[in-house]
Motif scaffolding. Sequence first.
Motif, PDB file in Angstrom:
ATOM      1  N   LEU A  34       0.783  -1.480   0.217  1.00 41.03           N
ATOM      2  CA  LEU A  34       0.002  -0.233   0.172  1.00 41.03           C
ATOM      3  C   LEU A  34       1.186   1.002  -0.256  1.00 41.03           C
ATOM      4  O   LEU A  34       0.437   2.556  -0.538  1.00 41.03           O
ATOM      5  CB  LEU A  34      -1.554   0.242   0.994  1.00 41.03           C
ATOM      6  CG  LEU A  34      -1.963   1.171   1.540  1.00 41.03           C
ATOM      7  CD1 LEU A  34      -2.862   1.248   0.121  1.00 41.03           C
ATOM      8  CD2 LEU A  34      -3.010   1.161   2.424  1.00 41.03           C
ATOM      9  N   GLU A  35       2.094   1.368   0.882  1.00 44.97           N
ATOM     10  CA  GLU A  35       3.206   2.146   0.761  1.00 44.97           C
ATOM     11  C   GLU A  35       3.243   2.977  -0.007  1.00 44.97           C
ATOM     12  O   GLU A  35       3.410   3.946  -1.262  1.00 44.97           O
ATOM     13  CB  GLU A  35       4.370   1.985   1.702  1.00 44.97           C
ATOM     14  CG  GLU A  35       3.471   1.755   2.942  1.00 44.97           C
ATOM     15  CD  GLU A  35       3.238   3.812   3.719  1.00 44.97           C
ATOM     16  OE1 GLU A  35       3.204   4.261   2.851  1.00 44.97           O
ATOM     17  OE2 GLU A  35       3.243   3.431   5.185  1.00 44.97           O
ATOM     18  N   VAL A  36       3.519   1.579  -1.535  1.00 45.79           N
ATOM     19  CA  VAL A  36       4.295   2.098  -2.757  1.00 45.79           C
ATOM     20  C   VAL A  36       2.843   2.464  -3.577  1.00 45.79           C
ATOM     21  O   VAL A  36       3.116   3.314  -4.121  1.00 45.79           O
ATOM     22  CB  VAL A  36       3.963   0.459  -3.336  1.00 45.79           C
ATOM     23  CG1 VAL A  36       4.852   0.352  -5.117  1.00 45.79           C
ATOM     24  CG2 VAL A  36       5.898   0.383  -2.805  1.00 45.79           C
ATOM     25  N   ALA A  37       1.481   2.152  -3.954  1.00 38.98           N
ATOM     26  CA  ALA A  37       0.241   2.396  -4.453  1.00 38.98           C
ATOM     27  C   ALA A  37      -0.078   3.842  -4.323  1.00 38.98           C
ATOM     28  O   ALA A  37      -0.154   4.769  -4.983  1.00 38.98           O
ATOM     29  CB  ALA A  37      -0.713   1.558  -4.169  1.00 38.98           C
ATOM     30  N   ARG A  38       0.427   4.605  -2.586  1.00 38.82           N
ATOM     31  CA  ARG A  38       0.332   5.576  -2.209  1.00 38.82           C
ATOM     32  C   ARG A  38       1.237   6.709  -2.678  1.00 38.82           C
ATOM     33  O   ARG A  38       1.234   7.118  -3.339  1.00 38.82           O
ATOM     34  CB  ARG A  38       0.397   5.450  -0.579  1.00 38.82           C
ATOM     35  CG  ARG A  38      -0.083   6.496  -0.297  1.00 38.82           C
ATOM     36  CD  ARG A  38       0.258   7.199   1.148  1.00 38.82           C
ATOM     37  NE  ARG A  38      -0.089   8.431   2.313  1.00 38.82           N
ATOM     38  CZ  ARG A  38       1.347   8.791   2.791  1.00 38.82           C
ATOM     39  NH1 ARG A  38       2.011   8.341   3.136  1.00 38.82           N
ATOM     40  NH2 ARG A  38       0.520  10.224   3.299  1.00 38.82           N
ATOM     41  N   GLY A  39       2.823   5.854  -2.963  1.00 39.22           N
ATOM     42  CA  GLY A  39       3.569   6.565  -4.116  1.00 39.22           C
ATOM     43  C   GLY A  39       3.321   7.031  -4.619  1.00 39.22           C
ATOM     44  O   GLY A  39       3.774   7.899  -5.231  1.00 39.22           O
ATOM     45  N   HIS A  40       2.653   6.194  -5.680  1.00 43.66           N
ATOM     46  CA  HIS A  40       2.450   6.471  -6.759  1.00 43.66           C
ATOM     47  C   HIS A  40       0.957   7.334  -7.458  1.00 43.66           C
ATOM     48  O   HIS A  40       0.942   8.339  -8.434  1.00 43.66           O
ATOM     49  CB  HIS A  40       2.246   5.568  -7.525  1.00 43.66           C
ATOM     50  CG  HIS A  40       3.026   3.778  -7.854  1.00 43.66           C
ATOM     51  ND1 HIS A  40       3.893   4.190  -8.836  1.00 43.66           N
ATOM     52  CD2 HIS A  40       2.693   3.147  -7.411  1.00 43.66           C
ATOM     53  CE1 HIS A  40       5.253   3.257  -8.960  1.00 43.66           C
ATOM     54  NE2 HIS A  40       4.599   2.058  -7.715  1.00 43.66           N
ATOM     55  N   LEU A  41       0.204   7.405  -6.164  1.00 42.48           N
ATOM     56  CA  LEU A  41      -0.621   8.383  -6.294  1.00 42.48           C
ATOM     57  C   LEU A  41       0.001   9.388  -5.688  1.00 42.48           C
ATOM     58  O   LEU A  41      -0.848  10.905  -6.722  1.00 42.48           O
ATOM     59  CB  LEU A  41      -1.679   7.308  -4.504  1.00 42.48           C
ATOM     60  CG  LEU A  41      -3.043   9.310  -4.691  1.00 42.48           C
ATOM     61  CD1 LEU A  41      -4.136   8.875  -6.223  1.00 42.48           C
ATOM     62  CD2 LEU A  41      -4.089   8.196  -3.327  1.00 42.48           C
ATOM     63  N   TYR A  42       0.864   9.989  -4.831  1.00 45.42           N
ATOM     64  CA  TYR A  42       1.505  11.405  -5.093  1.00 45.42           C
ATOM     65  C   TYR A  42       1.840  11.654  -6.191  1.00 45.42           C
ATOM     66  O   TYR A  42       2.558  13.023  -6.324  1.00 45.42           O
ATOM     67  CB  TYR A  42       2.144  11.784  -3.976  1.00 45.42           C
ATOM     68  CG  TYR A  42       1.831  11.730  -2.316  1.00 45.42           C
ATOM     69  CD1 TYR A  42       1.604  12.377  -1.944  1.00 45.42           C
ATOM     70  CD2 TYR A  42       0.520  10.542  -1.549  1.00 45.42           C
ATOM     71  CE1 TYR A  42       1.092  13.767  -0.671  1.00 45.42           C
ATOM     72  CE2 TYR A  42       0.675  11.008  -0.645  1.00 45.42           C
ATOM     73  CZ  TYR A  42       0.316  12.195  -0.275  1.00 45.42           C
ATOM     74  OH  TYR A  42      -0.470  12.397   0.939  1.00 45.42           O
ATOM     75  N   GLN A  43       2.281  10.899  -6.771  1.00 44.07           N
ATOM     76  CA  GLN A  43       3.432  11.130  -7.950  1.00 44.07           C
ATOM     77  C   GLN A  43       2.708  11.081  -9.279  1.00 44.07           C
ATOM     78  O   GLN A  43       2.256  11.909  -9.806  1.00 44.07           O
ATOM     79  CB  GLN A  43       4.464  10.017  -8.469  1.00 44.07           C
ATOM     80  CG  GLN A  43       5.113   9.793  -9.941  1.00 44.07           C
ATOM     81  CD  GLN A  43       5.335   8.582 -10.002  1.00 44.07           C
ATOM     82  OE1 GLN A  43       5.255   7.293  -9.596  1.00 44.07           O
ATOM     83  NE2 GLN A  43       6.695   9.175 -11.112  1.00 44.07           N
TER      84      GLN A  43
END
Length: 147
Positions: A34-43
Amino acid sequence: MTDARLDDDHPEADRYDRATVEAVGKLTEALETLEVARGHLYQFHRMTGTTDFAVGEAVELLRKAGHDELADRIARELVGRNVLPGRWTFQVVEDFDDTYYQPFRAFERQARELTGGRRHLFEAELKRERRTRGVAGHEATPDERVG
């Protein structure tokens, strides 16, 4: 909760049952994903904003090149446009954080209470099982000396 790691000779290394350690480890693994997904969302948030500013620059360049009608239309219909109905990306990010991310983190933290609040206990057990004692590059801690 203590800061001591559960390395090979730690007295609490085998304190927690394997099924609980595995279950908590799986939830932590899901949080890491989820942290990776959140990073993609912020990207996505950052890239969409950068795109909007670049479109604004393109509008000015179209005007300088004498294409006022197209520039006006793009400025009116595309610059500052919502990415979802009624939403800019900052709103998507905030809703995601409040609706899903924060509750998920709270549950993962609560689950870790089953293993004394320790983080990455499953991985610590894997390290204990998989490393080769006495071989350089397989030390239990940075302080262990091999050789």
